[in-house]
Design a protein around this motif. Sequence first.
Motif, PDB file in Angstrom:
ATOM      1  N   ALA A 165       0.819  -1.213   0.000  1.00 50.34           N
ATOM      2  CA  ALA A 165       0.000   0.000   0.000  1.00 50.34           C
ATOM      3  C   ALA A 165       0.852   1.262   0.000  1.00 50.34           C
ATOM      4  O   ALA A 165       0.378   2.344   0.353  1.00 50.34           O
ATOM      5  CB  ALA A 165      -0.918   0.004   1.226  1.00 50.34           C
ATOM      6  N   SER A 166       2.096   1.153  -0.406  1.00 51.72           N
ATOM      7  CA  SER A 166       3.031   2.286  -0.290  1.00 51.72           C
ATOM      8  C   SER A 166       2.600   3.501  -1.099  1.00 51.72           C
ATOM      9  O   SER A 166       2.950   4.634  -0.753  1.00 51.72           O
ATOM     10  CB  SER A 166       4.434   1.846  -0.731  1.00 51.72           C
ATOM     11  OG  SER A 166       4.412   1.370  -2.071  1.00 51.72           O
ATOM     12  N   SER A 167       1.835   3.311  -2.169  1.00 54.34           N
ATOM     13  CA  SER A 167       1.424   4.456  -2.989  1.00 54.34           C
ATOM     14  C   SER A 167       0.165   5.136  -2.463  1.00 54.34           C
ATOM     15  O   SER A 167      -0.236   6.181  -2.984  1.00 54.34           O
ATOM     16  CB  SER A 167       1.200   4.013  -4.439  1.00 54.34           C
ATOM     17  OG  SER A 167       0.198   3.022  -4.518  1.00 54.34           O
ATOM     18  N   LEU A 168      -0.450   4.583  -1.427  1.00 56.03           N
ATOM     19  CA  LEU A 168      -1.611   5.215  -0.806  1.00 56.03           C
ATOM     20  C   LEU A 168      -1.152   6.382   0.060  1.00 56.03           C
ATOM     21  O   LEU A 168      -0.291   6.226   0.923  1.00 56.03           O
ATOM     22  CB  LEU A 168      -2.374   4.191   0.047  1.00 56.03           C
ATOM     23  CG  LEU A 168      -3.534   4.729   0.887  1.00 56.03           C
ATOM     24  CD1 LEU A 168      -4.661   5.235  -0.014  1.00 56.03           C
ATOM     25  CD2 LEU A 168      -4.059   3.647   1.833  1.00 56.03           C
ATOM     26  N   VAL A 169      -1.733   7.555  -0.146  1.00 59.40           N
ATOM     27  CA  VAL A 169      -1.337   8.751   0.604  1.00 59.40           C
ATOM     28  C   VAL A 169      -2.020   8.716   1.969  1.00 59.40           C
ATOM     29  O   VAL A 169      -3.241   8.843   2.067  1.00 59.40           O
ATOM     30  CB  VAL A 169      -1.706  10.037  -0.149  1.00 59.40           C
ATOM     31  CG1 VAL A 169      -1.221  11.258   0.636  1.00 59.40           C
ATOM     32  CG2 VAL A 169      -1.118  10.026  -1.555  1.00 59.40           C
ATOM     33  N   HIS A 170      -1.221   8.559   3.013  1.00 60.65           N
ATOM     34  CA  HIS A 170      -1.745   8.399   4.368  1.00 60.65           C
ATOM     35  C   HIS A 170      -0.895   9.215   5.332  1.00 60.65           C
ATOM     36  O   HIS A 170       0.300   8.962   5.492  1.00 60.65           O
ATOM     37  CB  HIS A 170      -1.718   6.906   4.760  1.00 60.65           C
ATOM     38  CG  HIS A 170      -2.067   6.645   6.192  1.00 60.65           C
ATOM     39  ND1 HIS A 170      -1.690   5.494   6.839  1.00 60.65           N
ATOM     40  CD2 HIS A 170      -2.775   7.368   7.098  1.00 60.65           C
ATOM     41  CE1 HIS A 170      -2.133   5.530   8.096  1.00 60.65           C
ATOM     42  NE2 HIS A 170      -2.789   6.651   8.266  1.00 60.65           N
ATOM     43  N   HIS A 171      -1.516  10.201   5.957  1.00 58.85           N
ATOM     44  CA  HIS A 171      -0.843  11.002   6.979  1.00 58.85           C
ATOM     45  C   HIS A 171      -1.321  10.509   8.339  1.00 58.85           C
ATOM     46  O   HIS A 171      -2.501  10.638   8.676  1.00 58.85           O
ATOM     47  CB  HIS A 171      -1.152  12.487   6.781  1.00 58.85           C
ATOM     48  CG  HIS A 171      -0.699  13.007   5.455  1.00 58.85           C
ATOM     49  ND1 HIS A 171       0.636  13.159   5.133  1.00 58.85           N
ATOM     50  CD2 HIS A 171      -1.398  13.391   4.358  1.00 58.85           C
ATOM     51  CE1 HIS A 171       0.742  13.625   3.900  1.00 58.85           C
ATOM     52  NE2 HIS A 171      -0.463  13.764   3.410  1.00 58.85           N
ATOM     53  N   ARG A 172      -0.401   9.952   9.102  1.00 54.68           N
ATOM     54  CA  ARG A 172      -0.717   9.277  10.365  1.00 54.68           C
ATOM     55  C   ARG A 172      -0.262  10.161  11.516  1.00 54.68           C
ATOM     56  O   ARG A 172       0.917  10.362  11.743  1.00 54.68           O
ATOM     57  CB  ARG A 172      -0.020   7.914  10.406  1.00 54.68           C
ATOM     58  CG  ARG A 172      -0.275   7.108  11.656  1.00 54.68           C
ATOM     59  CD  ARG A 172       0.282   5.700  11.488  1.00 54.68           C
ATOM     60  NE  ARG A 172       1.700   5.687  11.190  1.00 54.68           N
ATOM     61  CZ  ARG A 172       2.661   5.731  12.103  1.00 54.68           C
ATOM     62  NH1 ARG A 172       2.350   5.811  13.388  1.00 54.68           N
ATOM     63  NH2 ARG A 172       3.931   5.703  11.756  1.00 54.68           N
ATOM     64  N   ILE A 173      -1.246  10.688  12.257  1.00 53.10           N
ATOM     65  CA  ILE A 173      -0.934  11.641  13.330  1.00 53.10           C
ATOM     66  C   ILE A 173      -0.892  10.895  14.659  1.00 53.10           C
ATOM     67  O   ILE A 173      -1.804  10.128  14.997  1.00 53.10           O
ATOM     68  CB  ILE A 173      -1.973  12.783  13.371  1.00 53.10           C
ATOM     69  CG1 ILE A 173      -1.855  13.644  12.103  1.00 53.10           C
ATOM     70  CG2 ILE A 173      -1.761  13.666  14.583  1.00 53.10           C
ATOM     71  CD1 ILE A 173      -2.633  13.178  10.935  1.00 53.10           C
ATOM     72  N   VAL A 174       0.179  11.142  15.428  1.00 54.37           N
ATOM     73  CA  VAL A 174       0.414  10.419  16.679  1.00 54.37           C
ATOM     74  C   VAL A 174       0.729  11.412  17.786  1.00 54.37           C
ATOM     75  O   VAL A 174       1.589  12.282  17.625  1.00 54.37           O
ATOM     76  CB  VAL A 174       1.581   9.426  16.526  1.00 54.37           C
ATOM     77  CG1 VAL A 174       1.916   8.773  17.864  1.00 54.37           C
ATOM     78  CG2 VAL A 174       1.239   8.360  15.489  1.00 54.37           C
ATOM     79  N   ASN A 175       0.054  11.281  18.902  1.00 52.95           N
ATOM     80  CA  ASN A 175       0.398  12.029  20.105  1.00 52.95           C
ATOM     81  C   ASN A 175       1.455  11.241  20.873  1.00 52.95           C
ATOM     82  O   ASN A 175       1.288  10.044  21.120  1.00 52.95           O
ATOM     83  CB  ASN A 175      -0.855  12.227  20.971  1.00 52.95           C
ATOM     84  CG  ASN A 175      -0.624  13.185  22.117  1.00 52.95           C
ATOM     85  OD1 ASN A 175       0.471  13.266  22.671  1.00 52.95           O
ATOM     86  ND2 ASN A 175      -1.657  13.902  22.493  1.00 52.95           N
ATOM     87  N   HIS A 176       2.526  11.899  21.281  1.00 53.30           N
ATOM     88  CA  HIS A 176       3.653  11.213  21.897  1.00 53.30           C
ATOM     89  C   HIS A 176       3.241  10.380  23.105  1.00 53.30           C
ATOM     90  O   HIS A 176       3.786   9.302  23.335  1.00 53.30           O
ATOM     91  CB  HIS A 176       4.716  12.227  22.311  1.00 53.30           C
ATOM     92  CG  HIS A 176       5.944  11.604  22.898  1.00 53.30           C
ATOM     93  ND1 HIS A 176       6.850  10.911  22.128  1.00 53.30           N
ATOM     94  CD2 HIS A 176       6.396  11.549  24.173  1.00 53.30           C
ATOM     95  CE1 HIS A 176       7.828  10.467  22.915  1.00 53.30           C
ATOM     96  NE2 HIS A 176       7.577  10.842  24.156  1.00 53.30           N
ATOM     97  N   ASN A 177       2.280  10.843  23.884  1.00 52.76           N
ATOM     98  CA  ASN A 177       1.881  10.140  25.095  1.00 52.76           C
ATOM     99  C   ASN A 177       0.662   9.244  24.894  1.00 52.76           C
ATOM    100  O   ASN A 177       0.051   8.809  25.852  1.00 52.76           O
ATOM    101  CB  ASN A 177       1.595  11.143  26.210  1.00 52.76           C
ATOM    102  CG  ASN A 177       2.864  11.839  26.669  1.00 52.76           C
ATOM    103  OD1 ASN A 177       3.904  11.212  26.819  1.00 52.76           O
ATOM    104  ND2 ASN A 177       2.783  13.146  26.856  1.00 52.76           N
ATOM    105  N   ASP A 178       0.307   8.994  23.663  1.00 57.42           N
ATOM    106  CA  ASP A 178      -0.818   8.109  23.359  1.00 57.42           C
ATOM    107  C   ASP A 178      -0.288   6.691  23.183  1.00 57.42           C
ATOM    108  O   ASP A 178       0.486   6.423  22.261  1.00 57.42           O
ATOM    109  CB  ASP A 178      -1.498   8.592  22.077  1.00 57.42           C
ATOM    110  CG  ASP A 178      -2.725   7.757  21.711  1.00 57.42           C
ATOM    111  OD1 ASP A 178      -2.988   6.746  22.386  1.00 57.42           O
ATOM    112  OD2 ASP A 178      -3.412   8.129  20.745  1.00 57.42           O
TER     113      ASP A 178
END
Length: 718
Positions: free
Chosen positions: A444-457
């Motif tokens: 799935a490398s060509s799928l545009v995916h922005h993955r947001i992560v909170n450091h303390n999550d």
Amino acid sequence: MNQEAWKQPFFSSKMPACAVKGHWASFCLVDETGSGKAYGGLAYTIQDSTGQQYSGRLTGEGFAKLQGFYCGPVVLALEGLYSGKEAPYFGLSTRETYKLPITELQIRAEQTRFVAADGQRTESNPAQHQADRFYQVEVRDLVRHVAHLPPLAPRAYQPQRHALRMMAELGFGPPQPALSGVVLFPNLHTLLEVRPLRALRPMLSGDDRFCALNLYQLALMSTLSYCDFGQEPPTRPVDQVSFPLSPSVGNVFAEKLSGYQEAWKVDGEQVQRFYPLYEEVPYSQRFEIVPFDPELYPQNRSELAEKQEHPARVHFFDDEQFGTDTQAFITHHDQVILISVRGTASGVDALRDANAHQVPFAEGAGKAHEGFYQAYRAMRDFVLQYLGQFHDGQRIVICGHSLGGAIALLLAEGLRRIPSADYNILVYTYGAPRAADSEFSEGASSLVHHRIVNHNDPVPSVPAPWMNTTTKLWVPGAVMLFSAPAPGGLLFAAGLVRVGGNPYQHHGEQQHFMPIQLADGTLSSVLWKPGCESILEAGCNRALQLHGDMPDRANLLKQLLQANQHFMTASYIPAAWATLRRWQQTVDIQGPLVTPREFELIDHALQTMTQQLRDKNRELDRRRPTNQRSYGHEHNQALNAEIDRLRTSRQRLESLRWRRLDVRDVYGSQAHSADLQPSLKRWFSHRENREISQLASIPPPSHSDRGRPQPLDIDSIV
């Protein structure tokens, strides 16, 4: 002839209420400035008290006069349907399902503007003194089919609707309320101020490139997915539906935004006001909730029972058939189809979803988490049916929080893999767990995916890469499950190791909120792309200080009490808002993305992590027999590789000290839109958005924001 008392005010005392010709009525349609040019040339129809119909066209100034009709009031309607080819009106009026009865009047009203910035009615109209009667009307007052139009806005000068009942009793036309139009009274000139038909819609960027606008806007939309759809009646509607519940998906899109009201509440217990950045658009270009009109749409008829369609069934997925507790909403306009997937909000099927067993991703490459895959499969047909009805080349934007993010990823890749479709997909996820293995991520490398992560999550740390594999690198011997942040039931499960198979792996480009404390004690965060797993694991691992083969109970309970780091209204939304404000300020002052003090704080954290990894490397080596100690061991190789990634992450961080943002970093494809500056003016008109604290520090959550959404749920954690 005698009249009932309630009818007498509508007639002159000198005029008998009988069918005598020779009377006149004139009227003028104007906008809120008093100009009638916007409605010049429109075709109209008038029916008198005998049912006789007259037709004509307005002058270039929106004026018309009718003479010689039968005595009594007449009813004015402007129901001429649009017959042109202009987009999007032609597409909306000719599409295969839910064709809209768009009138020429509607299009003219969509091209006018409000005098007041907030869309509230003005107290009077400049042309009001020229008329004997003055009414504030809307398009729905003058046409028959109104299900696709917004609800009525408050007004001081409304037409006398009960006059239609009087006309019906006199035998005029069809019975009321089927009778449509505005009643004009004889021998009077009537001024009709038509309310502009404008709507608000959340601005979104269609760029592949990450931007602060989408970060914030889609955090709000992901949170809205936890709300009900809010339709009344929720099932088996007969003639009409409404959306009184606030907040709810239907209320936001079909009531507030359609009625030009700024909605800010995306959670029932939310106190802090986080306004989306709205753009003003012609009503037909809003995010649509389909109309409900059994007279126009056979699929809306109640006699269809379980097969009946209504807005809730078209736009809202709430899984009952498969029991996965999956929930999502979908809506669209001419440029974007928006899909927002909710994480699990109840524990009904949480234990089954906690199963970290991997199953083949039948639509593409690799294997996926079984519970997440089942949830995706449950909603797949719902999404495909909607796309079959309303997809016309728009960008498909999919977002989700926690479990919803994992499902959003699988859904996006499943849609992308459909051979006959050409879907252009963009994904934003928040606090999502790993959904599939490394083979899936590569496929799935060509799928545009922005993955947001909170450091303390802690949720993005699971399922851990070692789960269902022979390597237990991070937390040997136990899996942490959360059922609720308070009172905090705990469950430790072991034995989730399978021989062979690829490790779980995150997909997409990570955007990481790195927390820092400013000099005045306030909290802030820096959003950046670290590119290494140890930073992702750090927030979770601090709670898992092992004593033997089990986590330290006190630290784990402390982590539960800090579970708001996984919440949207208490964590992700404030951090996303702070990032948007911070990036706006950075562009304004042309400053660096990271200040020297911030670099110092984060760099110290990276150095500490590097030292911890080196210490862990030595510790693992000491545990092995002397003759087996070797830096070629798989543990040593993995840790050394992670140390190298940390070094690369530090280089990325250092580059931020000199990076200058441009407007496209902040607003994406909307950067040079003509609507951006008016939208920003509206957004900054709210006090909450004018506050400029040092580097846009994160606003502190209120106590009521800690409970919803979303408690840590079992299926999101494992």
